[in-house]
Design a protein around this motif. Structure first.
Motif, short mmCIF file in Angstrom:
data_model
loop_
_atom_site.label_atom_id
_atom_site.label_comp_id
_atom_site.label_asym_id
_atom_site.label_seq_id
_atom_site.Cartn_x
_atom_site.Cartn_y
_atom_site.Cartn_z
N LEU A 1 71.92 37.66 -9.56
CA LEU A 1 72.27 36.66 -8.55
C LEU A 1 71.31 35.48 -8.55
O LEU A 1 71.70 34.35 -8.31
CB LEU A 1 72.29 37.28 -7.16
CG LEU A 1 73.48 38.17 -6.78
CD1 LEU A 1 73.34 38.64 -5.35
CD2 LEU A 1 74.78 37.44 -6.98
N GLY A 2 70.04 35.75 -8.81
CA GLY A 2 69.05 34.68 -8.82
C GLY A 2 67.70 35.17 -8.32
O GLY A 2 67.53 36.34 -7.96
N VAL A 3 66.74 34.27 -8.33
CA VAL A 3 65.42 34.56 -7.75
C VAL A 3 65.22 33.66 -6.54
O VAL A 3 65.66 32.51 -6.54
CB VAL A 3 64.28 34.36 -8.77
CG1 VAL A 3 64.36 35.39 -9.87
CG2 VAL A 3 64.28 32.96 -9.36
N GLU A 4 64.56 34.20 -5.55
CA GLU A 4 64.29 33.47 -4.31
C GLU A 4 62.79 33.52 -4.03
O GLU A 4 62.18 34.59 -4.09
CB GLU A 4 65.05 34.09 -3.14
CG GLU A 4 66.57 34.04 -3.27
CD GLU A 4 67.11 32.64 -3.09
OE1 GLU A 4 66.52 31.87 -2.29
OE2 GLU A 4 68.11 32.30 -3.76
N HIS A 5 62.22 32.35 -3.73
CA HIS A 5 60.80 32.31 -3.37
C HIS A 5 60.62 32.83 -1.95
O HIS A 5 61.31 32.41 -1.02
CB HIS A 5 60.27 30.88 -3.47
CG HIS A 5 58.89 30.70 -2.93
ND1 HIS A 5 57.82 31.47 -3.35
CD2 HIS A 5 58.39 29.85 -1.99
CE1 HIS A 5 56.73 31.10 -2.69
NE2 HIS A 5 57.06 30.13 -1.86
N VAL A 6 59.71 33.80 -1.77
CA VAL A 6 59.42 34.36 -0.45
C VAL A 6 57.95 34.11 -0.13
O VAL A 6 57.09 34.21 -1.00
CB VAL A 6 59.75 35.87 -0.39
CG1 VAL A 6 61.23 36.10 -0.45
CG2 VAL A 6 59.06 36.64 -1.52
N THR A 7 57.69 33.76 1.12
CA THR A 7 56.32 33.45 1.52
C THR A 7 55.46 34.70 1.61
O THR A 7 54.25 34.64 1.45
CB THR A 7 56.31 32.71 2.87
OG1 THR A 7 57.05 33.50 3.83
CG2 THR A 7 57.00 31.35 2.74
N ASP A 8 56.08 35.83 1.89
CA ASP A 8 55.36 37.11 1.88
C ASP A 8 56.36 38.20 1.54
O ASP A 8 57.56 37.97 1.48
CB ASP A 8 54.68 37.39 3.23
CG ASP A 8 55.68 37.47 4.38
OD1 ASP A 8 56.35 38.53 4.49
OD2 ASP A 8 55.80 36.50 5.15
N THR A 9 55.85 39.40 1.29
CA THR A 9 56.71 40.50 0.84
C THR A 9 56.94 41.53 1.94
O THR A 9 57.20 42.69 1.65
CB THR A 9 56.10 41.18 -0.40
OG1 THR A 9 54.77 41.64 -0.08
CG2 THR A 9 56.04 40.22 -1.56
N SER A 10 56.85 41.10 3.19
CA SER A 10 57.16 42.02 4.28
C SER A 10 58.65 42.30 4.29
O SER A 10 59.46 41.51 3.80
CB SER A 10 56.71 41.45 5.62
OG SER A 10 57.46 40.29 5.93
N ALA A 11 59.02 43.45 4.84
CA ALA A 11 60.42 43.86 4.84
C ALA A 11 61.30 42.86 5.60
O ALA A 11 62.42 42.56 5.18
CB ALA A 11 60.55 45.24 5.47
#
Length: 723
Positions: free
Chosen positions: A285-295
């Motif tokens: 589907l793609g990659v998404e930038h996340v600011t942190d890896t919290s649930a």
């Protein structure tokens, strides 16, 4: 004085948001929410942006989530719900918002939404006759998408030759972009001026096309109008086409996260589903930038992606992660957050990751194995610490091969006896290749260490090399080396099988069981005499049996069939040995795990359908010798038995939807390291995701014709060039 003064009219509440004087702002058209309940009103955009937004939504098409489970609404004594057949009847405009539970479309059909499922004739009344407000609005939409009616097109009329040249330039740009994207190559260069010797891959390939075809050369680059060169980065990006549509299928979500070269945390998403031919498909589907890896952050990002692609979490039937605490936490992990919304989205811990954890546990608990891996790493560091030693190792290995060829110990031929080197281990499972290369190059490694022990300038290095040679030639090391090589041979074959895209859960469980049996047989082949107390007894009991027992114990603990009733029921679908695992009661129990897919009436029908199904399966010669439930699903579609036994086929697709391993997601990160390299570290997130999509899903890209891409590109916004 009154003639010079004008009473100030107060703005209505919220009036600012409808102002046409809003400043122009950067709008990411790809991120516009598909769900009507989440959209901004068109008047909230600047007047100069509105046509762009309208065009983007018209290109996306109406939000019609066919795979959504529509909720029931009470009308007196009856419960009614939205009928998805209305999507086919009003395919061009009818929309449903999963967020607010109604369709868009008087005020109800524009702003508030309509949810009176009892009186669906209002939909036909809304459409009305040729001069109705709806048809007038639809005509304006058609005119907006038809660039030939735009003012710019009328003012700037072009000849047929100009249109032909424009189409050739556009076609060339598409072919160049397609090639660069599928190969994972950079588009732009550091200096793209006409005098540059290396203007970048895109311009250089356009030049190459022009050298091959003079007609292209006459209409591209310096021979093209200054505003029609078709080489700017914005146009290169717009040529990308994203396709992600799984229809009405249930699907499984696979997620993993990793850092890219610019130290941004990226989350990769893939879906797994069964297509119309009965084949298991895994799509990126793609990659998404996340600011942190919290649930919570990951869950919010997944919701945004689902909204963008028109996917519904109500059709999610599986979750596949690597087992990290933020993913599968019992109380607030991503798994739990999704299960709170959809109790049928069952989580399966990645089998390949469980196998890796089993091997790591043995390596940490058993001193012999831990010492073996540490010592092997030490050997690699000594022998491969410099280019000179690596060259010496290759030279010694070549001498050994020539000597073996002369003695007739090995055969010669194309592709045989190629140059190789010691392989360094990464993941624990890759220790297999390290041990294998050490065994293959054992004599050459000894020779190199002896040279170091004799010629090294430092006394410390000479002493260390001599000590390593002594240990390499010891019986303890050789026994541990070949023992772990045999064990890792079994687990390596299992790991490779688990990472196949089309692997199903039933076959994966069978492969794990086969590996357990192989290790147990390996142990039984070296059974000792209880009365024997010798040096041989020491090596058997304290090394051989201990390691194998620990490996079996870890595999049994992490791959226990009794840990999940769902998996036990799924094994009853296994077609091997003439459907010997078939158990009607367990299959009836299996459908209770999926209350959203089977009604009480379906369960009664299934009870009768299974009796006919198993007789048909066992008596049909064309269904014998199937390798697993993947083959069974494809064969049922080929023989149209999926129409005869639709409920059984539904169970099959639900079982196939469950993920076995997250290797496909991890391969996306391998592709990301190719696409976003050190020289391309400033690539933005949208461009990265689009480039990865075309690079990974090459088969989809190959099926998209240039005419389709050109039409999509032309309709994105008003173009100076005309087709």
């Amino acid at each position: 004085m009154l003639r010079y003064l004008k009473r100030k009219t107060p703005h209505p509440q919220g009036g600012d948001e409808f102002s046409s004087n809003k400043p122009l702002q950067e709008i990411n058209l790809e991120d516009l929410p598909a769900d009507p309940g989440q959209r901004h009103g068109i008047l909230q955009y600047n007047v100069n942006d509105r046509d762009r937004v309208r065009t983007a939504y018209l290109q996306k098409g109406p939000c019609q989530p066919n795979n959504h489970v529509f909720p029931l609404t009470s009308y007196g004594k009856q419960n009614r719900k939205f009928n998805k057949l209305w999507f086919a009847e009003y395919s061009t405009w009818l929309e449903y918002s999963p967020d607010i539970g109604g369709q868009s479309g008087g005020d109800h059909f524009v702003t508030q939404g309509f949810s009176n499922w009892k009186r669906n004739e209002k939909l036909r009344a809304h459409v009305g006759g040729p001069n109705s407000a709806h048809n007038e609005a639809w005509g304006k939409c058609v005119d907006l998408m038809n660039q030939k009616q735009h003012i710019e097109t009328v003012v700037h009329k072009q000849s047929d030759q100009e249109k032909t040249n424009y189409k050739m330039r556009l076609n060339t740009s598409i072919e160049v972009a397609r090639y660069l994207s599928t190969q994972g190559l950079a588009f732009r260069g550091h200096d793209e001026s006409e005098s540059s010797a290396n203007p970048g891959n895109f311009i250089q390939l356009v030049k190459t096309f022009g050298q091959i075809n003079p007609n292209i050369k006459d209409v591209t680059l310096k021979n093209a109008p200054q505003n029609h060169k078709m080489i700017c980065s914005d146009i290169q990006k717009e040529i990308k086409l994203i396709i992600s549509d799984i229809g009405d299928s249930t699907f499984c979500l696979m997620v993993d996260e990793a850092r890219d070269i610019s130290m941004k945390e990226q989350m990769a998403l893939m879906i797994r589903y069964v297509d119309k031919s009965g084949s298991v498909i895994e799509r990126f589907l793609g990659v998404e930038h996340v600011t942190d890896t919290s649930a919570l952050t990951l869950k919010g990002t997944i919701d945004d992606v689902f909204s963008r692609y028109g996917l519904s979490i109500s059709k999610l039937r599986g979750q596949g992660y690597d087992g990290a605490s933020n993913m599968r936490g019992q109380f607030n992990g991503l798994k739990t957050l999704i299960l709170n919304e959809n109790s049928c989205a069952y989580y399966i811990h990645c089998f390949a990751h469980q196998l890796q954890l089993a091997l790591v546990a043995v390596a940490k608990k058993q001193d012999h194995i831990s010492s073996l891996f540490d010592f092997t790493t030490r050997v690699l560091n000594i022998v491969g610490s410099s280019c000179k030693r690596r060259d010496l190792l290759r030279e010694k290995q070549s001498e050994k091969i020539i000597e073996a060829l002369n003695l007739g110990e090995i055969s010669s031929g194309r592709g045989l006896n190629q140059k190789t080197n010691l392989k360094r281990a990464g993941y624990i499972n890759s220790h297999y290749n390290t041990l294998l290369s050490l065994i293959h190059m054992f004599d050459a490694v000894i020779d190199v260490l002896e040279v170091i022990g004799r010629d090294a300038s430092s006394t410390t290095h000479r002493t260390e090399a001599q000590d390593i040679v002594d240990r390499l030639l010891s019986f303890d090391f050789v026994l541990s080396l070949f023992l772990m090589k045999n064990v890792l041979t079994i687990t390596n074959e299992l790991s490779q099988a688990l990472q196949r895209k089309d692997q199903d859960i039933v076959n994966a469980m069978r492969l794990v069981q086969v590996s357990k049996i192989q290790i147990q047989s390996f142990r039984e082949s070296g059974r000792r005499n209880e009365e024997e107390m010798s040096n041989l007894h020491h090596y058997k009991v304290e090394t051989f049996y201990t390691i194998l027992d620990m490996q079996l114990g870890e595999l049994n603990a992490r791959f226990s069939d009794s840990t999940m009733e769902l998996l036990v029921c799924i094994t009853c679908l296994d077609p091997s040995d003439s459907f010997s695992h078939f158990d009607k009661d367990k299959l009836l129990r299996l459908v209770e795990f999926y209350p959203q897919d089977f009604t009480e009436l379906d369960k009664c029908k299934l009870n009768d359908q299974l009796d006919t199904y198993i007789v048909d399966m066992r008596s049909s010669s064309e269904l014998q010798g199937l390798g697993g439930i993947s083959d069974l699903a494809r064969k049922m579609v080929e023989t149209r038995r999926n129409k005869v036994y639709p409920l059984v086929y539904m169970i099959l697709t639900l079982a196939l939807t469950l993920s076995v391993a997250t290797a496909t997601v991890e391969r996306a990160f391998s592709a990301m390291s190719i696409i976003k390299s050190r020289l391309r570290s400033r690539m933005n997130d949208e461009w990265l995701s689009d480039a990865l999509l075309i690079f990974i899903e090459r088969d989809i890209s190959a099926r998209i014709g240039n005419d389709r891409v050109m039409n999509s590109f032309q309709n994105m916004k008003t173009r100076k060039g005309q087709l």
